[in-house]
Scaffold this active site. Structure first.
Site, PDB file in Angstrom:
ATOM      1  N   GLN A 216      43.101 -19.037  -9.787  1.00 42.07           N
ATOM      2  CA  GLN A 216      44.356 -18.463  -9.276  1.00 42.07           C
ATOM      3  C   GLN A 216      45.538 -19.123 -10.019  1.00 42.07           C
ATOM      4  O   GLN A 216      45.390 -19.490 -11.167  1.00 42.07           O
ATOM      5  CB  GLN A 216      44.470 -18.640  -7.756  1.00 42.07           C
ATOM      6  CG  GLN A 216      43.516 -17.756  -6.970  1.00 42.07           C
ATOM      7  CD  GLN A 216      42.088 -18.281  -6.921  1.00 42.07           C
ATOM      8  OE1 GLN A 216      41.856 -19.405  -6.536  1.00 42.07           O
ATOM      9  NE2 GLN A 216      41.124 -17.461  -7.289  1.00 42.07           N
TER      10      GLN A 216
ATOM     11  N   LYS B 130      43.252 -18.517 -18.163  1.00 40.66           N
ATOM     12  CA  LYS B 130      42.636 -19.843 -17.999  1.00 40.66           C
ATOM     13  C   LYS B 130      41.244 -19.891 -18.613  1.00 40.66           C
ATOM     14  O   LYS B 130      40.879 -20.843 -19.303  1.00 40.66           O
ATOM     15  CB  LYS B 130      42.560 -20.208 -16.505  1.00 40.66           C
ATOM     16  CG  LYS B 130      43.922 -20.295 -15.840  1.00 40.66           C
ATOM     17  CD  LYS B 130      43.819 -20.514 -14.351  1.00 40.66           C
ATOM     18  CE  LYS B 130      43.289 -19.344 -13.561  1.00 40.66           C
ATOM     19  NZ  LYS B 130      44.190 -18.161 -13.507  1.00 40.66           N
TER      20      LYS B 130
ATOM     21  N   GLY C 248      38.513 -14.352 -11.631  1.00 41.36           N
ATOM     22  CA  GLY C 248      37.843 -13.629 -12.713  1.00 41.36           C
ATOM     23  C   GLY C 248      38.381 -14.218 -13.997  1.00 41.36           C
ATOM     24  O   GLY C 248      39.536 -14.000 -14.343  1.00 41.36           O
ATOM     25  N   HIS C 249      37.586 -15.015 -14.665  1.00 43.47           N
ATOM     26  CA  HIS C 249      38.031 -15.715 -15.880  1.00 43.47           C
ATOM     27  C   HIS C 249      37.329 -15.104 -17.095  1.00 43.47           C
ATOM     28  O   HIS C 249      36.104 -15.140 -17.190  1.00 43.47           O
ATOM     29  CB  HIS C 249      37.732 -17.215 -15.773  1.00 43.47           C
ATOM     30  CG  HIS C 249      38.531 -17.897 -14.692  1.00 43.47           C
ATOM     31  ND1 HIS C 249      38.470 -19.239 -14.432  1.00 43.47           N
ATOM     32  CD2 HIS C 249      39.443 -17.394 -13.816  1.00 43.47           C
ATOM     33  CE1 HIS C 249      39.305 -19.536 -13.447  1.00 43.47           C
ATOM     34  NE2 HIS C 249      39.889 -18.426 -13.046  1.00 43.47           N
TER      35      HIS C 249
HETATM   36  P1  GDP Z   1      42.240 -16.010 -15.940  1.00 41.14           P
HETATM   37  O1  GDP Z   1      41.904 -15.527 -14.589  1.00 41.14           O
HETATM   38  O2  GDP Z   1      43.444 -16.901 -15.956  1.00 41.14           O
HETATM   39  O3  GDP Z   1      41.088 -16.632 -16.656  1.00 41.14           O
HETATM   40  O4  GDP Z   1      42.673 -14.719 -16.776  1.00 41.14           O
HETATM   41  P2  GDP Z   1      41.906 -13.294 -16.773  1.00 41.14           P
HETATM   42  O5  GDP Z   1      40.684 -13.425 -17.583  1.00 41.14           O
HETATM   43  O6  GDP Z   1      41.787 -12.753 -15.421  1.00 41.14           O
HETATM   44  O7  GDP Z   1      42.991 -12.392 -17.480  1.00 41.14           O
HETATM   45  C1  GDP Z   1      43.472 -12.656 -18.751  1.00 41.14           C
HETATM   46  C2  GDP Z   1      43.190 -11.435 -19.617  1.00 41.14           C
HETATM   47  O8  GDP Z   1      43.935 -11.536 -20.825  1.00 41.14           O
HETATM   48  C3  GDP Z   1      41.745 -11.340 -20.058  1.00 41.14           C
HETATM   49  O9  GDP Z   1      41.409  -9.992 -20.188  1.00 41.14           O
HETATM   50  C4  GDP Z   1      41.737 -12.019 -21.421  1.00 41.14           C
HETATM   51  O10 GDP Z   1      40.700 -11.556 -22.266  1.00 41.14           O
HETATM   52  C5  GDP Z   1      43.069 -11.600 -21.948  1.00 41.14           C
HETATM   53  N1  GDP Z   1      43.738 -12.560 -22.855  1.00 41.14           N
HETATM   54  C6  GDP Z   1      43.742 -13.904 -22.838  1.00 41.14           C
HETATM   55  N2  GDP Z   1      44.564 -14.388 -23.786  1.00 41.14           N
HETATM   56  C7  GDP Z   1      45.096 -13.314 -24.412  1.00 41.14           C
HETATM   57  C8  GDP Z   1      46.044 -13.146 -25.462  1.00 41.14           C
HETATM   58  O11 GDP Z   1      46.586 -14.094 -26.008  1.00 41.14           O
HETATM   59  N3  GDP Z   1      46.351 -11.864 -25.837  1.00 41.14           N
HETATM   60  C9  GDP Z   1      45.788 -10.786 -25.232  1.00 41.14           C
HETATM   61  N4  GDP Z   1      46.155  -9.577 -25.646  1.00 41.14           N
HETATM   62  N5  GDP Z   1      44.890 -10.902 -24.242  1.00 41.14           N
HETATM   63  C10 GDP Z   1      44.562 -12.149 -23.832  1.00 41.14           C
HETATM   64  P1  IMO Z   2      42.119 -15.937 -11.276  1.00 46.01           P
HETATM   65  O1  IMO Z   2      41.419 -17.248 -11.124  1.00 46.01           O
HETATM   66  C1  IMO Z   2      45.002 -13.078  -9.658  1.00 46.01           C
HETATM   67  C2  IMO Z   2      45.253 -12.770  -5.279  1.00 46.01           C
HETATM   68  C3  IMO Z   2      44.774 -11.492  -4.650  1.00 46.01           C
HETATM   69  C4  IMO Z   2      45.638 -11.465  -3.399  1.00 46.01           C
HETATM   70  C5  IMO Z   2      45.746 -12.924  -3.027  1.00 46.01           C
HETATM   71  C6  IMO Z   2      44.763 -13.370  -1.957  1.00 46.01           C
HETATM   72  O2  IMO Z   2      41.332 -14.894 -11.967  1.00 46.01           O
HETATM   73  O3  IMO Z   2      43.490 -16.152 -11.839  1.00 46.01           O
HETATM   74  P2  IMO Z   2      42.140 -13.766  -1.851  1.00 46.01           P
HETATM   75  O4  IMO Z   2      41.000 -12.910  -2.284  1.00 46.01           O
HETATM   76  O5  IMO Z   2      42.207 -15.086  -2.509  1.00 46.01           O
HETATM   77  O6  IMO Z   2      42.238 -13.866  -0.368  1.00 46.01           O
HETATM   78  O7  IMO Z   2      43.453 -12.945  -2.302  1.00 46.01           O
HETATM   79  O8  IMO Z   2      45.509 -13.658  -4.215  1.00 46.01           O
HETATM   80  N1  IMO Z   2      44.252 -13.437  -6.169  1.00 46.01           N
HETATM   81  C7  IMO Z   2      44.333 -13.456  -7.499  1.00 46.01           C
HETATM   82  N2  IMO Z   2      45.199 -12.847  -8.342  1.00 46.01           N
HETATM   83  N3  IMO Z   2      44.017 -13.861 -10.144  1.00 46.01           N
HETATM   84  C8  IMO Z   2      43.159 -14.493  -9.317  1.00 46.01           C
HETATM   85  O9  IMO Z   2      42.259 -15.400  -9.757  1.00 46.01           O
HETATM   86  C9  IMO Z   2      43.262 -14.268  -7.928  1.00 46.01           C
HETATM   87  N4  IMO Z   2      42.568 -14.689  -6.859  1.00 46.01           N
HETATM   88  C10 IMO Z   2      43.194 -14.179  -5.787  1.00 46.01           C
HETATM   89  O10 IMO Z   2      44.990 -10.394  -5.500  1.00 46.01           O
HETATM   90  O11 IMO Z   2      46.929 -11.019  -3.726  1.00 46.01           O
HETATM   91 MG    MG Z   3      41.588 -13.724 -13.590  1.00 50.76          MG
END
Ligand code: GDP
Ligand code: IMO
Ligand code: MG
Length: 423
Positions: free
Chosen positions: A223, A16, A40-41
């Protein structure tokens, strides 16, 4: 003007942050509507990787306002750290970051309660991020929480003390060690003093005024739909409404003002923490996916569970959100597979096949039914337009689109801003 919403269709971490950062220049405002520091974005550009927890992912784009809405639970300590961590990038927080006075505050004892509740569950634990999310939303719904606006009032310390007393009673029931509380409180109150210097606003007016004056607003979900408090795999969920309705209540925007709903999903599936995951792979294939996709939590560093794409789950998320456009992320991670599996149905214990996520499915073991398709088995590093996609990848996208009934408008082939292909 209507507000567009971007949200995750799986169990979070779909990418995201990356996509919001990519789309942000098309918008005037980016707004978070739920969740908190459990998110964690990740954003990558100019060779640097940033992980945002509470600050909306439009923050790196100039002239874009970022709003933290009332539906968010906010930890002042984490926020301060995030803002200080971005100092070297000269971001104009005074100009570009606005926080709802109606957002709920996470206090130190919420984090202790999170840990106490998890510990008490033993092997039935949720796998919470331990950021205090559940206990804070509990207090919000229980009508005893502190809100951001409260920190400006003279009686804040009294209100805080009343809530902490309540929490201490519960913590003593759980025989939970609170010896670190004094130190945590010192850091908390320092952060609250810093918090008072930020732009604290009635963000529902801000958002609606922007929409009324023709400005474009993008709501950024945290999430994913399968972690939603109502529709996720309860009780293995987070404590907020992660779906499109959460954008309405979490920002104060009418459903009639929702425009596009961007549903974002990985070309496969991951999950952090406990709970059902029908297509999870416990073998070398799952391990290879984790390694190739660098599937380790952005907030907690935990290894993410990995598995093949799950169409019944995606169809469910599309249905409850009214998704109008799909974005497929991390296609490049599947480069390493000669064959790719797509879960089309679940087989139940009695041998019948379903493609619905019913109440019972949450508790019963189900067997995924797979369709196997050829992989592209080649690097996508040089692919910078849709026409250059290998035939097998195009077929994969077409097949998913047909099954899901919603156009896939964006395919991501790497973590960098630039590795984004529009269709
Ligand atoms: P979010 O929580 O939905 O914002 O996603 P996260 O940042 O937690 O996890 C997505 C992970 O995938 C991050 O490490 C990004 O840098 C990485 N990512 C996003 N898009 C791509 C992609 O198209 N390919 C690869 N290999 N990594 C990606
Ligand atoms: P983003 O926005 C992935 C999961 C936790 C746990 C459950 C409940 O980066 O996609 P909490 O701390 O909310 O009480 O945990 O939800 N969880 C996520 N998993 N991405 C997240 O956020 C999450 N935020 C919470 O691992 O299973
Ligand atoms: Mg994340």
């Amino acid at each position: 003007m209507k507000m567009d919403v971007l949200l995750g269709l799986q169990w979070g971490d779909e990418g995201k942050g990356k996509v919001v950062d990519v789309l942000a220049p098309q918008y005037d405002v980016v707004a978070r509507f739920q969740g908190g520091p459990n998110a964690g974005h990740t954003l990558e550009f100019d060779g640097i990787k940033h992980v945002l927890h509470q600050i909306p992912s439009g923050i790196f784009r100039e002239n874009i306002l970022n709003i933290i809405g009332n539906g968010v639970v906010l930890d002042p300590v984490v926020l301060r750290k995030e803002i200080e961590g971005l100092h070297k990038f000269n971001i104009a927080f005074k100009k570009n970051l606005f926080i709802s006075k109606k957002a709920t505050i996470i206090i130190p004892t919420h984090k202790l309660l999170d840990a106490a509740y998890e510990k008490s569950k033993g092997d039935k634990k949720i796998g919470s991020t331990l950021k205090g999310i559940g206990p804070t939303y509990q207090d919000k719904v229980g009508r005893v929480a502190l809100r951001v606006g409260d920190i400006l009032a003279a009686d804040f310390d009294d209100k805080y003390a009343t809530l902490v007393e309540k929490h201490k009673t519960i913590l003593s029931f759980y025989e939970f060690d609170i010896s670190q509380l004094t130190e945590l409180e010192k850091i908390f109150f320092d952060a609250v003093a810093f918090f008072r210097t930020l732009n604290l606003v009635d963000s529902e007016y801000e958002v609606n005024d922007y929409l009324a004056s023709g400005k474009k607003v993008l709501a950024e979900g945290a999430q994913g739909s399968l972690l939603d408090i109502d529709f996720g795999s309860y009780p293995f969920v987070t404590s907020s409404s992660t779906m499109v309705a959460g954008a309405c209540t979490g920002l104060g925007v009418s459903p009639s003002k929702i425009g596009e709903v961007f549903g974002i999903f990985k070309a496969y599936c991951t999950r952090v923490g406990s709970g059902p995951f029908p297509t999870e792979l416990h073998d070398a294939t799952g391990e290879a996916m984790r390694k190739e996709g660098n599937e380790f939590g952005s907030t907690t560093g935990r290894p993410r569970r990995c598995g093949w794409i799950d169409l019944p789950a995606l169809k469910y998320s599309i249905m409850i959100n009214g998704v109008t456009q799909l974005f497929m992320m991390k296609a490049d991670v599947l480069n390493i597979f000669e064959e790719i599996k797509i879960c089309t149905h679940y087989e139940l214990a009695d041998g019948s096949k379903v493609d619905r996520l019913t109440y019972e499915l949450n508790n019963d073991e189900v067997k995924p039914v797979y369709l196997t398709v050829p992989g592209w088995f080649t690097s996508l590093a040089e692919v910078n337009e849709y026409e250059k996609f290998p035939k097998e990848l195009r077929n994969y996208v077409d097949l998913l689109e047909k099954e899901l009934g919603v156009p896939i408008k964006l395919v991501s082939v790497g973590p960098d801003r630039k590795q984004t292909i529009l269709r």
